[in-house]
Design a protein around this motif. Structure first.
Motif, mmCIF file in Angstrom:
data_model
loop_
_atom_site.group_PDB
_atom_site.id
_atom_site.type_symbol
_atom_site.label_atom_id
_atom_site.label_comp_id
_atom_site.label_asym_id
_atom_site.label_seq_id
_atom_site.Cartn_x
_atom_site.Cartn_y
_atom_site.Cartn_z
ATOM 1 N N HIS A 107 -7.554 10.770 8.688
ATOM 2 C CA HIS A 107 -6.776 11.727 8.698
ATOM 3 C C HIS A 107 -6.797 13.352 8.729
ATOM 4 O O HIS A 107 -7.613 14.260 8.378
ATOM 5 N N GLU A 161 -7.942 -1.185 -0.368
ATOM 6 C CA GLU A 161 -8.341 0.866 -0.522
ATOM 7 C C GLU A 161 -8.811 1.310 -1.756
ATOM 8 O O GLU A 161 -8.417 1.210 -2.777
ATOM 9 N N SER A 194 0.483 -1.600 0.574
ATOM 10 C CA SER A 194 -0.010 0.557 -0.439
ATOM 11 C C SER A 194 0.758 1.471 -0.019
ATOM 12 O O SER A 194 0.468 2.243 1.183
ATOM 13 N N GLU A 196 -2.031 14.297 2.082
ATOM 14 C CA GLU A 196 -0.881 14.427 3.666
ATOM 15 C C GLU A 196 -0.038 14.291 2.461
ATOM 16 O O GLU A 196 0.932 13.745 3.189
ATOM 17 N N TRP A 197 -0.024 13.557 1.389
ATOM 18 C CA TRP A 197 1.127 13.485 0.568
ATOM 19 C C TRP A 197 2.307 14.429 0.489
ATOM 20 O O TRP A 197 3.039 14.641 -0.301
ATOM 21 N N HIS A 211 1.344 10.132 10.543
ATOM 22 C CA HIS A 211 1.634 10.441 8.958
ATOM 23 C C HIS A 211 2.624 10.365 8.504
ATOM 24 O O HIS A 211 3.592 9.809 9.318
ATOM 25 N N HIS A 212 2.544 9.724 6.951
ATOM 26 C CA HIS A 212 4.206 9.777 6.478
ATOM 27 C C HIS A 212 4.974 10.344 6.315
ATOM 28 O O HIS A 212 6.102 10.843 6.487
HETATM 29 C C1 GLC Z 1 -2.905 4.614 1.722
HETATM 30 C C2 GLC Z 1 -1.874 6.079 1.633
HETATM 31 C C3 GLC Z 1 -2.054 7.311 2.736
HETATM 32 C C4 GLC Z 1 -3.382 6.457 3.164
HETATM 33 C C5 GLC Z 1 -3.438 5.564 3.458
HETATM 34 C C6 GLC Z 1 -4.884 5.349 3.956
HETATM 35 O O1 GLC Z 1 -1.214 4.296 1.512
HETATM 36 O O2 GLC Z 1 -0.328 6.115 1.518
HETATM 37 O O3 GLC Z 1 -2.222 8.465 2.352
HETATM 38 O O4 GLC Z 1 -3.162 7.058 4.134
HETATM 39 O O5 GLC Z 1 -3.228 4.701 2.557
HETATM 40 O O6 GLC Z 1 -5.567 3.953 4.279
#
Ligand code: GLC
Length: 513
Positions: A95, A317, A48, A116-117, A164-165
């Motif tokens: 998120h 997802e 993912s 978020e990226w 988060h990342h």
């Molecule tokens: C993904 C993404 C991310 C999000 C997530 C939700 O892999 O990297 O930004 O949080 O999946 O499933």
């Protein structure tokens, strides 16, 4: 940290919003493109790391031996541990982090893909990104409202991003200064308040934690590689000093039973040794907490029963698998618009009708629905999200019985077909769902969730081994319905349905055995 002066705000955010006073039930027209992307089951799942879609996996028909994060766990123990999650069916993903300050913009220009990226997508240098923390001051945040918003939709659990990342801790951590408590004017721990509210309002709370990627604390993996020297450090050092201490904090500081779920993500460079170190911490501090399948890198490890860290739940997802994952616990996570983290200009909202039908579709295949909201930097859940949550809630108040604690459809056959020409993102024939009806089941009962209401008052129930003695509408039990077996043994016909659908999104008929 924070050496660079904060950027000027690029837009004015509105003031605090309230959950009350939402618009009445909206049932807009159904648009085909509204519906979740669907995909063909494959032998293995893609990890993912993508920002749009990832896991698709083959149903491994092995109901007697469910996937489990706990080694050597019996089926009975596993069932007991998963019971609340299987009953819940519907949860809220949140998120929320410092990325909601840039809200999709960098140097005045929109940055594509998930909000978020933004740091990775725009390759924002660490020091510059950290300046956004000064603009992250969620003074409107009210934990009671967040939890009430989930409850208003009929959701039974929340999973919130604790980190988060971008590595920004949305909680009080001693392991790093890069946190909401130490790096923002807000200076408080919202997870503490959410945990208390969840307890008060009787809803489970889970923590999302990005265990491998961390673009600010340095050393951890970054999808696509590092872009700033400040990120160069050793991955194991990052695990020792940041990830593991933070995981310990999350597992011990939020009261008994919290987190109820740990939601790992993007296991870039998570080899078995690293996963094992994390797993040991988890099992020693909170044995049996529900975990998803994204801890360890490697498709086989995550998706086959032979894998080292299969987790408890499979995580498609942004799509609903055509057949679900029979014998597994699975959860489709999905955005309401096009992004997980807040983006000022993402107006690509799915209609409430689509979201309700997705929930029916997922339940009919035995899965859970984890539906996302992305609060802004003031701590407001967008009005468009609140409106949809309340509309779904109106539907759930009448029809929730068909969803909570339900099992998959007892009827054979796919509810849709594979396109002979179109391909999905993985290059497989695209699954085109048919939006006529779905079914769920419980002992002694079947629920028909009808989208395409019959004009002639009759509904043809396909053949099944189950025998029904009566039928009624959930929305109006006074309507007299009759059941007649077809002469040719092809099923049963249900008669007496009113001309107008009780609910334009999905009307539920209960068949009693
Ligand atoms: C993904 C993404 C991310 C999000 C997530 C939700 O892999 O990297 O930004 O949080 O999946 O499933």
């Amino acid at each position: 940290m924070n050496k660079i002066p904060p950027f000027k705000r690029r837009f004015a955010l509105s003031t605090c919003t309230s959950v009350a006073g939402l618009l009445p039930l909206f049932t807009g027209p159904l648009l085909a493109q509204d519906h979740a992307r669907t995909s063909v089951p494959m032998a293995v799942t893609a990890t993912s790391v993508s920002q749009t879609s990832n896991s698709t996996a083959a149903p491994t028909l092995d109901a007697e031996h469910p996937l489990s994060s706990v080694k050597g766990e019996s089926k009975q123990e596993h069932d007991a541990r998963m019971a609340w999650w299987r009953e819940a069916k519907f949860g809220m993903f949140i998120h929320w982090g410092v990325y909601s300050a840039p809200a999709g913009y960098y140097h005045g220009k929109p940055v594509e893909r998930a909000g978020e990226w933004i740091m990775n997508n725009a390759k924002i240098p660490v020091a510059e990104y950290q300046a956004f923390a000064k603009e992250f001051n969620p003074v409107c945040f009210d934990a009671a409202k967040f939890v009430a918003a989930a409850k208003s939709a009929g959701m039974k659990y929340i999973v919130i991003t604790s980190k988060h990342h971008d590595g920004f801790a949305m909680f009080d951590t001693k392991a790093s200064d890069w946190s909401i408590v130490r790096a923002t004017p807000y200076g408080k721990d919202p997870l503490k308040e959410i945990a208390e509210e969840c307890r008060k309002q009787g809803i489970k709370l889970g923590f999302y934690y990005s265990q491998a990627q961390d673009w600010n604390n340095g050393g951890s993996a970054a999808h696509g590689g590092h872009w700033d020297k400040a990120q160069d450090r050793n991955m194991d050092d990052y695990l020792d000093k940041i990830a593991i201490p933070q995981i310990k904090e999350l597992l011990t500081n939020y009261g008994s039973g919290t987190p109820a779920v740990i939601w790992w993500d993007t296991p870039v460079e998570m080899n078995p040794q690293r996963s094992e170190r994390i797993q040991r911490v988890v099992q020693s501090l909170l044995p049996g907490v529900i975990q998803n399948d994204r801890l360890n890198d490697g498709k086989e490890a995550r998706l086959s029963r032979k894998g080292l860290y299969p987790g408890d739940t499979t995580t498609p997802e942004q799509f609903v698998p055509p057949q679900g994952f029979p014998g597994r616990d699975w959860e489709t996570c999905m955005t309401m618009n096009g992004t997980w983290g807040f983006k000022k200009e993402d107006a690509n909202w799915k209609s409430s009708e689509t979201l309700i039908r997705n929930l029916c579709d997922i339940a009919s295949k035995g899965g859970n629905y984890l539906l996302n909201v992305g609060p802004d930097s003031l701590g407001n859940i967008p009005e468009e999200s609140l409106k949809r949550l309340s509309e779904i809630g109106n539907w759930m108040k009448v029809n929730g019985e068909a969803i909570y604690g339900s099992g998959p459809t007892p009827f054979d056959g796919l509810m849709g077909s594979f396109s002979p020409t179109e391909r999905d993102k993985e290059g497989h024939p695209k699954f085109i769902p048919e939006w006529k009806w779905r079914a769920t089941s419980k002992p002694g009962r079947i629920y028909l969730m009808v989208f395409d209401w019959p004009k002639d008052g009759a509904f043809q129930i396909p053949k099944t081994s189950r025998k029904f003695v009566s039928a009624r509408l959930l929305a109006d039990p006074t309507v007299k319905l009759s059941l007649l077996e077809n002469d040719d043994g092809s099923g049963t016909i249900l008669k007496g349905l009113p001309e107008r659908a009780p609910d334009s999104s999905a009307s539920v008929i209960v068949l009693e055995e």
